[in-house]
Design an enzyme around this catalytic site. Structure first.
Site, PDB file in Angstrom:
ATOM      1  N   ASP A  45      34.143  46.467  37.182  1.00 54.31           N
ATOM      2  CA  ASP A  45      34.461  45.043  37.211  1.00 54.31           C
ATOM      3  C   ASP A  45      34.884  44.611  38.598  1.00 54.31           C
ATOM      4  O   ASP A  45      35.881  45.108  39.141  1.00 54.31           O
ATOM      5  CB  ASP A  45      35.594  44.727  36.223  1.00 54.31           C
ATOM      6  CG  ASP A  45      35.911  43.243  36.176  1.00 54.31           C
ATOM      7  OD1 ASP A  45      36.848  42.803  36.876  1.00 54.31           O
ATOM      8  OD2 ASP A  45      35.194  42.519  35.472  1.00 54.31           O
ATOM      9  N   TYR A  50      37.266  39.100  44.956  1.00 51.65           N
ATOM     10  CA  TYR A  50      38.020  40.329  45.271  1.00 51.65           C
ATOM     11  C   TYR A  50      37.712  40.789  46.686  1.00 51.65           C
ATOM     12  O   TYR A  50      38.424  41.635  47.227  1.00 51.65           O
ATOM     13  CB  TYR A  50      37.701  41.436  44.279  1.00 51.65           C
ATOM     14  CG  TYR A  50      38.093  41.148  42.848  1.00 51.65           C
ATOM     15  CD1 TYR A  50      38.855  40.045  42.511  1.00 51.65           C
ATOM     16  CD2 TYR A  50      37.690  41.985  41.817  1.00 51.65           C
ATOM     17  CE1 TYR A  50      39.201  39.766  41.206  1.00 51.65           C
ATOM     18  CE2 TYR A  50      38.024  41.730  40.496  1.00 51.65           C
ATOM     19  CZ  TYR A  50      38.776  40.612  40.212  1.00 51.65           C
ATOM     20  OH  TYR A  50      39.132  40.340  38.899  1.00 51.65           O
ATOM     21  N   LYS A  75      31.874  38.013  39.363  1.00 47.11           N
ATOM     22  CA  LYS A  75      32.317  36.719  38.840  1.00 47.11           C
ATOM     23  C   LYS A  75      32.129  35.604  39.865  1.00 47.11           C
ATOM     24  O   LYS A  75      32.302  35.811  41.066  1.00 47.11           O
ATOM     25  CB  LYS A  75      33.801  36.787  38.462  1.00 47.11           C
ATOM     26  CG  LYS A  75      34.163  37.981  37.564  1.00 47.11           C
ATOM     27  CD  LYS A  75      35.625  37.945  37.165  1.00 47.11           C
ATOM     28  CE  LYS A  75      36.045  39.254  36.512  1.00 47.11           C
ATOM     29  NZ  LYS A  75      36.457  40.265  37.514  1.00 47.11           N
ATOM     30  N   HIS A 108      34.566  32.912  36.629  1.00 42.47           N
ATOM     31  CA  HIS A 108      35.873  33.562  36.796  1.00 42.47           C
ATOM     32  C   HIS A 108      37.012  32.762  36.149  1.00 42.47           C
ATOM     33  O   HIS A 108      37.848  33.308  35.418  1.00 42.47           O
ATOM     34  CB  HIS A 108      36.153  33.732  38.291  1.00 42.47           C
ATOM     35  CG  HIS A 108      37.126  34.822  38.598  1.00 42.47           C
ATOM     36  ND1 HIS A 108      37.086  35.544  39.769  1.00 42.47           N
ATOM     37  CD2 HIS A 108      38.172  35.299  37.899  1.00 42.47           C
ATOM     38  CE1 HIS A 108      38.077  36.418  39.775  1.00 42.47           C
ATOM     39  NE2 HIS A 108      38.759  36.297  38.650  1.00 42.47           N
TER      40      HIS A 108
END
Ligand SMILES: NC(=O)C1=CN([C@@H]2O[C@H](COP(=O)(O)OP(=O)(O)OC[C@H]3O[C@@H](n4cnc5c(N)ncnc54)[C@H](OP(=O)(O)O)[C@@H]3O)[C@@H](O)[C@H]2O)C=CC1
Ligand SMILES: O=C(O)C(=O)[C@@H](O)[C@H](O)C(=O)CO
Length: 276
Positions: A45, A50, A75, A108
């Site tokens: 994930d 990120y 996402k 997200h």
């Protein structure tokens, strides 16, 4: 170690547990994710936000596991909501990951004030029709938001990834998911930075089953039919997190853990929380 998998409503499948990668960055992140895949993780994930999609892509290149055996999730960030913006953002993520396709693409956060998540959902449907994405889903959506997607497009998300742990069991939302064949995925499944692992009921059940408190918590997710995606920077803890299919919790033990419920741990209310 072979991880069980769930069939998704679109004909694809998702492993019953995955690796969260928020904070696994740079060379240390590449090494951690590469090792995790070698140790048996098949669901990874990440997210555009990120900042580690390149690290995930490098780990995939380094592993000897066949690409088709991996389920890679990323996402769409809030600042890229909108039809054309979503298509462009996905292409950037796909290039960051250096993949021909993404297995699971999620919105997200819904950002209802911005009110463009329906446009993004339509773009994600087109990405799936083009074969660039195998499955499409969402994250941090409420039942009302899910209902809007289904009513407006007739395409239901296969996954809703939400804050879920014993302090926040989300029974009502999980029931909605089950009714609509939406797989629940648990973010922060170990309730990071909390006292969850020291809760007496968790410690007592760990002793009774001869496992660690974290394994009891992750098994609780499995018993609920949710897919936890714990993150760990430590190889031994990642292996232990994966090893939760050799024991079971009785329904009364599951209920005792769920009784720890006290609400969200952070301010992530989907109706108001905004991340761009
Ligand atoms: N869609 C969304 O909005 C969100 C998605 N996520 C996703 O969910 C993933 C997991 O959630 P996250 O917030 O990272 O937190 P988790 O609930 O997974 O907890 C992670 C923390 O728990 C520790 N930990 C991990 N395994 C163990 C263990 N066996 N025993 C004791 N401590 C342990 C880790 O420390 P150590 O590293 O030292 O082991 C880390 O500090 C994220 O990485 C991200 O991929 C997260 C938040 C929001
Ligand atoms: O890690 C993620 O995917 C997030 O969306 C986080 O920013 C999340 O909002 C969080 O950690 C809340 O405290």
């Amino acid at each position: 170690m072979t991880t069980p998998a769930y069939a998704l409503r679109d004909g694809n499948s998702i492993p019953a547990i995955g690796l969260g990668t928020s904070g696994l960055d740079d060379q240390a992140g590449i090494d951690a994710i590469t090792t995790a895949i070698a140790d048996g993780y098949r669901l990874i994930d990440t997210a555009y936000n990120y900042g580690n999609e390149e690290a995930v892509g490098e780990a995939i290149r380094r592993t000897h596991v066949d690409r088709s055996d991996l389920v890679i999730t990323t996402k769409l960030p809030g600042r890229h909501h909108g039809f054309d913006e979503t298509l462009a953002s996905f292409e950037q993520s796909r290039k960051n990951l250096d993949l021909d396709w993404v297995d699971l693409y999620l919105i997200h956060w819904p950002l209802p004030r911005v009110d463009k998540y329906l446009d993004s959902w339509r773009a994600m449907i087109s990405l799936r029709e083009k074969g660039l994405v195998r499955s499409i889903g969402v994250s941090n959506f409420t039942a009302d938001m899910l209902t809007r997607l289904i009513d407006e497009t007739s395409v239901a998300p296969v996954v809703n990834q939400v804050e879920l742990h014993p302090y926040f069991p989300q029974a009502q939302l999980r029931a909605f998911h089950d009714e609509h064949e939406i797989r629940t995925e648990s973010w922060s499944p170990l309730a990071k930075r909390s006292d969850l692992m020291q809760e007496p009921v968790i410690v007592e059940l760990a002793d009774a089953h001869g496992v660690t408190p974290a394994q009891v918590v992750l098994r609780w997710h499995v018993e609920l039919g949710a897919v936890p995606i714990p993150k760990s920077s430590d190889a031994a803890r990642r292996r232990a997190n994966l090893d939760v299919f050799g024991f079971a919790l009785a329904s009364e033990e599951v209920d005792a853990i769920s009784a720890l419920s006290r609400g969200r741990l952070w301010g992530g209310d989907p109706d108001t929380h905004e991340e761009f």
